[in-house]
Write an enzyme that holds these catalytic residues in place. Structure first.
Site, PDB file in Angstrom:
ATOM      1  N   HIS A  44       0.691  -1.391  -0.099  1.00 48.18           N
ATOM      2  CA  HIS A  44      -0.170  -0.008  -0.098  1.00 48.18           C
ATOM      3  C   HIS A  44       0.763   1.212  -0.097  1.00 48.18           C
ATOM      4  CE1 HIS A  44      -3.636   2.346   1.431  1.00 48.18           C
ATOM      5  NE2 HIS A  44      -2.663   3.052   1.966  1.00 48.18           N
ATOM      6  N   GLU A  45       1.877   1.241   0.855  1.00 39.89           N
ATOM      7  CA  GLU A  45       2.639   2.366   0.973  1.00 39.89           C
ATOM      8  C   GLU A  45       3.752   2.700  -0.296  1.00 39.89           C
ATOM      9  OE1 GLU A  45       2.123   4.655   3.007  1.00 39.89           O
ATOM     10  OE2 GLU A  45       0.826   3.472   4.285  1.00 39.89           O
ATOM     11  N   HIS A  97       1.722   4.374  -2.919  1.00 41.08           N
ATOM     12  CA  HIS A  97       1.667   5.866  -2.665  1.00 41.08           C
ATOM     13  C   HIS A  97       3.159   6.507  -3.388  1.00 41.08           C
ATOM     14  CE1 HIS A  97      -1.822   6.296  -0.670  1.00 41.08           C
ATOM     15  NE2 HIS A  97      -1.521   5.842   0.406  1.00 41.08           N
ATOM     16  N   GLU A 134      -6.243   6.834  -1.298  1.00 36.28           N
ATOM     17  CA  GLU A 134      -6.399   5.471  -0.441  1.00 36.28           C
ATOM     18  C   GLU A 134      -6.970   4.413  -1.203  1.00 36.28           C
ATOM     19  OE1 GLU A 134      -4.746   5.178   2.222  1.00 36.28           O
ATOM     20  OE2 GLU A 134      -4.059   7.307   1.999  1.00 36.28           O
TER      21      GLU A 134
END
Length: 337
Positions: A170-171, A174, A250
């Site tokens: 997930h990070e 980003h 997100e």
């Protein structure tokens, strides 16, 4: 979130939308500069020679001031962004208590992140840990030499290897999508609006006294009120843009995590464990917006920077084939190393 086959199209659409929203923020800088020029003219009762003391004169004078106030506002904004670009990682770690760790200090955690990066051909970011029982993580960095992913000790203790890998993915999404740069710009520019607005509205008593003195001064009072109203409007619109950027990214990062790990169930159980347990006490809201979850929701979720965990899980279930378990009991910790 979109189905997997539409992920990259969705990422491109989100990046285009983000650029437009960021451009909107810089447009608000010009409006703020005009509002400040208008307030300055109205409070000083200053007009160019030959201008009658009416509202249109104050508006015209403020527009003339924009020839130098506008460039100055952009210069100040650019300077603050440059400082944030250079030092934002250190500033964030300072307020969160994060520290970088080596492979020797956290071998299993380091291996999880490294293996994920190698398998997907992604640059290996630095790894950081925040000694806090909260369950959260965040990414920082605006170029490959600055990239870092930081997790809390509480998250390390609560998540399995697969769940931690999903959070890392997930990070990393980003970072890959330049979300960190986008949010840094949004937070810094919105912070300028908040700072100016706070100064103006904290001086409300002086403005009230000034407005009383200007009741018989033609257009000074309405000019002053218009300027103050514009400052408030600019702040409100900047917050709306900032929250719109946070919420959208997100969903995209969740979709990217599934694309990287091929394991939506791990992300679902990780989010269930994190839900309601991510608050980092004393950490500014601008930093909490960078975290995998921000429990600060605002008024009826209107000012929430992250979608509700339930909505994110519903999207993973519907579009990524994930299965939400009835409960997400914390498994045995997998250790500090």
């Amino acid at each position: 979130m979109l189905p997997a086959y539409g992920l990259y199209t969705h990422i491109q659409a989100n990046q285009t939308r983000s650029r437009l929203l960021i451009a909107g923020l810089f447009g608000l800088v010009l409006i703020l500069a005009f509002a400040l020029a208008l307030v300055a003219r109205a409070t000083s009762l200053s007009l160019p020679r030959g201008y009658p003391p009416i509202l249109s004169s104050y508006l015209a004078a403020a527009l003339q001031d924009m020839l130098w106030v506008g460039p100055l506002a952009f210069l100040a904004t650019g300077l603050w962004l440059l400082i944030a670009y250079r030092f934002h990682g250190a500033m964030i770690d300072r307020v969160t208590g994060g520290r970088l760790v080596t492979r020797e200090e956290a071998p299993r955690l380091y291996a999880l992140l490294e293996n994920l990066c190698i398998a997907r051909g992604l640059p290996m970011p630095k790894l950081g840990i925040v000694d806090d029982p909260a369950l959260n993580a965040y990414a920082t960095g605006l170029n490959p030499s600055q990239y870092a992913v930081t997790v809390t000790s509480g998250l390390m203790a609560a998540l399995t290897d697969a769940e931690m890998e999903a959070v890392f993915a997930h990070e990393l999404t980003h970072i890959r999508n330049d979300d960190v740069r986008t949010m840094m710009i949004a937070v810094v520019v919105a912070g300028i609006f908040a700072f100016v607005g706070e100064i103006v509205f904290r001086s409300g008593l002086d403005l009230g006294r000034a407005s009383g003195e200007r009741k018989n001064k033609g257009g000074a009072l309405p000019a002053l009120l218009i300027g103050v109203a514009l400052i408030g409007l600019v702040w409100l619109l900047s917050q709306v843009i900032r929250f719109a950027l946070s919420r959208t990214r997100e969903y995209v990062a969740d979709a990217g995590a599934v694309e990287l790990t091929k394991n939506p169930d791990a992300l679902i159980t990780a989010l269930l464990k994190i839900s309601g347990r991510g608050e980092l006490p004393g950490v500014p809201s601008g930093v909490m917006e960078l975290c995998v979850d921000n429990p600060r929701s605002g008024f009826k979720d209107f000012l929430a920077t992250h979608p509700p965990i339930d909505d994110r899980i519903a999207a993973l279930t519907r579009y990524a084939g994930g299965r939400a378990p009835a409960s997400a009991a914390v498994v045995a910790p997998w250790g500090r190393g």
